[in-house]
Design an enzyme around this catalytic site. Structure first.
Site, mmCIF file in Angstrom:
data_model
loop_
_atom_site.group_PDB
_atom_site.id
_atom_site.type_symbol
_atom_site.label_atom_id
_atom_site.label_comp_id
_atom_site.label_asym_id
_atom_site.label_seq_id
_atom_site.Cartn_x
_atom_site.Cartn_y
_atom_site.Cartn_z
ATOM 1 N N HIS A 1 25.472 29.699 2.668
ATOM 2 C CA HIS A 1 24.126 29.142 2.737
ATOM 3 C C HIS A 1 23.280 29.768 3.837
ATOM 4 O O HIS A 1 22.065 29.747 3.752
ATOM 5 C CB HIS A 1 24.159 27.619 2.865
ATOM 6 C CG HIS A 1 25.165 27.120 3.830
ATOM 7 N ND1 HIS A 1 26.341 26.561 3.442
ATOM 8 C CD2 HIS A 1 25.156 27.121 5.148
ATOM 9 C CE1 HIS A 1 27.022 26.219 4.515
ATOM 10 N NE2 HIS A 1 26.324 26.549 5.553
ATOM 11 N N CYS B 1 23.053 31.279 -14.696
ATOM 12 C CA CYS B 1 22.293 31.231 -13.436
ATOM 13 C C CYS B 1 23.051 31.844 -12.266
ATOM 14 O O CYS B 1 22.606 31.772 -11.134
ATOM 15 C CB CYS B 1 21.884 29.797 -13.114
ATOM 16 S SG CYS B 1 23.268 28.680 -12.943
HETATM 17 C C1 PEP Z 1 27.327 29.914 -9.644
HETATM 18 O O1 PEP Z 1 28.433 29.518 -9.282
HETATM 19 O O2 PEP Z 1 27.150 30.917 -10.362
HETATM 20 C C2 PEP Z 1 26.120 29.184 -9.210
HETATM 21 C C3 PEP Z 1 24.934 29.489 -9.683
HETATM 22 O O3 PEP Z 1 26.285 28.240 -8.269
HETATM 23 P P1 PEP Z 1 26.357 28.545 -6.696
HETATM 24 O O4 PEP Z 1 26.124 30.027 -6.507
HETATM 25 O O5 PEP Z 1 25.333 27.711 -6.063
HETATM 26 O O6 PEP Z 1 27.763 28.130 -6.397
#
Ligand code: PEP
Ligand code: MG
Length: 755
Positions: A378, A687
């Site tokens: 993050h 995503c």
């Molecule tokens: C993923 O795991 O691809 C995702 C979009 O979630 P994050 O990157 O927030 O874990």
């Protein structure tokens, strides 16, 4: 046929010449001289413009240029690359020779300032290894394109395998270590270029200031005592100025960063107004200290007090008080233009809380250099969202620089120049000007493939501030809002009311377009500093939906806030880390309970949001046909899915090279998800970062995915790429990619398609 000069010695001759190389070694007493002779000889045999040797320093995890023929020899010992960095670092990481016909065009190419590589087109990097040990890389370069062929690569491999044995010679390694352990001269003299890893792109130049949890506040120039009444007056003025500055700062960031920065400077303001704090400083001045000394003494008393606390929230205040001290000391400088914040400065930090990052970014430093240890995902995401250039660097020497040292930070390449020469500054000034003058490309509202099929490109939003970039780059909505950031940055569980305000702002920003709000996804690499989630194996622990279902009181607050904020909007709620149909059902039941409560209470809300499941776990892939029937939509979280399918943590450098989007197992899993979604007529999106990987794009379109959600800055590029792809061709590409059983076959296929 490549245009080349057929003058190279043939491979057999070259391998024979190894005897020649060994004799060179016998003549030399130091390794640098030996290596220089080696590169000269090989360049001569290969008719190559350049031959260089990089050696791998395992402890420091860097490849260091140790000898070169053809490049700038002044940089021997200075140029450093990490494993996997540039073509050279990749050759060593993947332990395979890499030939590039036009190196400058390769996405792996890493330009190194002043090395003099620009004129050389062809690039051949051959790893030097012995058994499992990585020893280094031999690099050949030539001004003609496509100069080196497979035979050349084999010949150099033969040489390097022999050289490896020599280099592993105990004496040589001892010398290598000895040279690393040499006493440091002035950092600025010996090492002016530090090579790190870019974390958040950008370029910044300024003077250094240390920002750390542990140390005390120190002031660069010694300050003497003075006249008490005059000192008190100066101090009072600096105090008033600090208060005004902080109030303005708080108002300014409230607009843009309301979701993560609400009242973020409140603790500074409270402390300023605290009589004990400022009163202690006045007493110091009355006892003969200068105002600067008084600030430093009192701040350091607080630093000691806070940093000794076992409570992490109290410890976090350590930096607040140092920040405040820094502001007061700068205000005391008497220069009316000095704002007391970090403008014109480059921060050096060994560790950082997310909330500190936000505070730092709000005070507008030119860049941040972070020590590369335990940095969590993050921090990277936030820095990018806040447009703060950040470089990660392990080299301790950088963090020992005295405050006020001039540096230039290139957070595109990951280079830090200490005391940069005018020539370096000018070069960067040109590139900065070029970026600023770049004409904005005309970004189309809609995305249409070459054969006129509609593809929807949405934005991943981490903090509210990203919504502006999403609008500018014509996102067709929000495909993923990572709702955890207000929780992480504010270091608390925000109340339903606070969350409602944050979500409403995000939802209103898309002006009626679809908005996908993901429920709290903490755990793994997204640590809540306040939730005490210390686990031995966090990626297999208390993550995502598991955390929420185990804490219905926290989850209910969020669900209610989301439903309320989504009133009248095209709201989609997305559940992360679903590992079973049971979890999906439980979350839906809780959501229904919240919806009913809101209805009973007569509170306006969205009564019919689409509820979707993220496909991030192999278990979700296995059950995808059921999930597709039940869910309002599915979204592939490829970041996690690839990790869990392959059992590879991509942040772990030992195995990071095995994190491969196009691994046949991943391709087959994605295809299964696409088929199940199509059969159930369930909308499907992706995503994760694979959505922005141009090698994966034809595959994703070819298996039927039409909704891609990516970081806002990726949108213009992706829109263009899609417009050049025909879905018909993409289907053929996907079929071909699915026909392979081995990673290497897919890689070769992608490489041949790319050229
Ligand atoms: C993923 O795991 O691809 C995702 C979009 O979630 P994050 O990157 O927030 O874990
Ligand atoms: Mg995920």
């Amino acid at each position: 046929m490549p245009n080349r000069v057929p003058m190279k010695k043939n491979s057999v001759d070259l391998i024979w010449s190894i005897g020649e190389l060994s004799s060179l070694f016998e003549k030399r007493t130091n390794m640098g001289g030996f290596l220089q002779d080696v590169v000269e000889r090989i360049a001569q045999h290969m008719e190559s413009d350049v031959c260089s040797v990089y050696l791998y320093d395992e402890e420091a995890d860097t490849l260091v240029l140790r000898a070169t023929h053809g490049l700038n020899r002044e940089l021997v010992g200075q140029v450093q690359l990490r494993l996997g960095e540039g073509i050279t670092g990749t050759a060593l990481k993947e332990l395979r020779p890499i030939r590039e016909a036009r190196a400058g065009k390769s996405p792996r190419f890493k330009p190194i300032p002043n090395l003099g590589e620009e004129q050389y087109e062809s690039f051949l990097a051959v790893p030097i290894k012995r058994g499992l040990n990585r020893i280094g890389v031999m690099v050949l370069q030539h001004h003609q394109s496509d100069y080196f062929d497979v035979q050349d690569a084999r010949a150099i491999q033969a040489i390097t395998s022999q050289l490896a044995a020599t280099l592993e010679n105990v004496e040589i390694l001892m010398e290598l270590h000895g040279s690393r352990a040499q006493p440091e001269q002035s950092v600025a003299e010996r090492q002016r270029l530090f090579v790190g890893r870019p974390l958040s792109e950008g370029i910044g130049r300024g003077s250094t200031v240390s920002f750390g949890q542990r140390g005390e506040l120190i002031h660069a120039s010694p300050v003497g005592g003075g006249n008490a009444p005059e000192g008190c007056a100066r101090f009072e003025a600096a105090l008033r100025k600090a208060q005004e500055q902080l109030e303005v700062l708080q108002i300014e960031i409230e607009d843009d960063f309301a979701d993560v920065a609400s009242l973020i400077f409140n603790s500074h303001l409270l402390m300023l107004k605290d009589d004990q704090f400022s009163g202690a400083m006045i007493r110091e001045i009355e006892n003969g200290a200068s105002p600067e000394q008084a600030v430093i003494t009192v701040v350091n008393q607080y630093v000691t007090l806070f940093s000794q606390s076992r409570n992490s929230r109290v410890q976090e205040k350590t930096q607040d008080v140092k920040d405040l001290g820094h502001r007061l000391v700068r205000n005391l400088s008497g220069d009316p233009d000095v704002e007391g914040d970090y403008r014109g400065q480059v921060l050096l930090a060994t560790e950082l809380y997310p909330s500190e990052l936000v505070k730092i970014a709000a005070q507008q430093p030119e860049a941040l250099i972070l020590q590369d240890g335990g940095v969590t995902a993050h921090i990277a995401v936030l820095a990018r969202s806040m447009a703060l250039p950040v470089v990660l660097c392990r080299d301790e020497r950088l963090f020992g620089l005295p405050d006020g040292t001039p540096v230039l930070v290139d957070a595109v390449e990951g280079n830090v120049y200490v005391d940069p020469e005018q020539e370096v500054i000018d070069r960067y000034r040109e590139s900065l000007d070029a970026i600023q003058q770049a004409v904005a490309v005309d970004i189309p509202e809609q995305t249409i493939s070459a054969d006129r099929e509609r593809v929807h490109l949405l934005a991943n939003i981490n903090i509210f501030h990203d919504a502006r970039a999403a609008r500018k780059n014509k996102a067709e909505g929000i495909g993923l809002y990572r709702s955890e950031f207000p929780f992480i940055v504010q270091n608390t569980f925000p109340t339903e009311e606070e969350q409602y305000r944050i979500y409403r702002q995000v939802i209103e920003s898309v002006e009626g377009k679809p908005v996908t709000m993901r429920t709290l996804d903490v755990g793994g690499d997204k640590i809540l500093p306040h939730a005490d989630l210390h686990e031995t194996n966090p990626f297999l622990g208390f993550r995502g939906i598991r955390f929420c279902l185990a804490h219905p009181e926290i989850f209910r607050d969020q669900l209610r806030a989301l439903l309320r904020a989504g009133e009248g909007a095209d709201l989609r709620l997305m559940l992360p880390m679903i590992s079973s149909v049971d979890e999906f059902d439980s979350a839906c039941a809780l959501l229904e309970e919240c919806r009913r409560q809101l209805a009973d209470e007569g509170i306006p809300h969205n009564g019919k949001p689409l509820v979707g499941a993220m496909i991030e776990l192999p278990s979700a892939v296995e059950m995808v046909h059921v999930l597709a029937r039940k869910a309002g939509f599915l979204s592939i979280g490829s970041n996690d899915l690839v990790m869990y399918l392959l059992g590879v943590d991509r942040a772990n450098e030992r195995v990071g090279h095995m994190y491969i989007h196009y691994h046949p197992a991943v391709l087959r899993a994605l295809k299964r998800v696409a088929v199940a979604a199509a059969r159930a007529r369930c909308p499907l999106s992706i995503c994760g970062e694979a959505a922005a990987d141009e090698h994966m794009l034809p595959f994703l379109l070819g298996i039927g995915i039409r909704i891609l959600s990516v970081e806002p800055r990726q949108l213009p590029r992706l829109k263009q790429l899609v417009s050049r792809i025909s879905i018909r061709d993409a289907r053929g590409i996907a079929r071909r990619m699915l026909s392979f059983e081995r990673v290497e076959q897919v890689r070769r296929y992608l490489e041949s398609n790319a050229s």
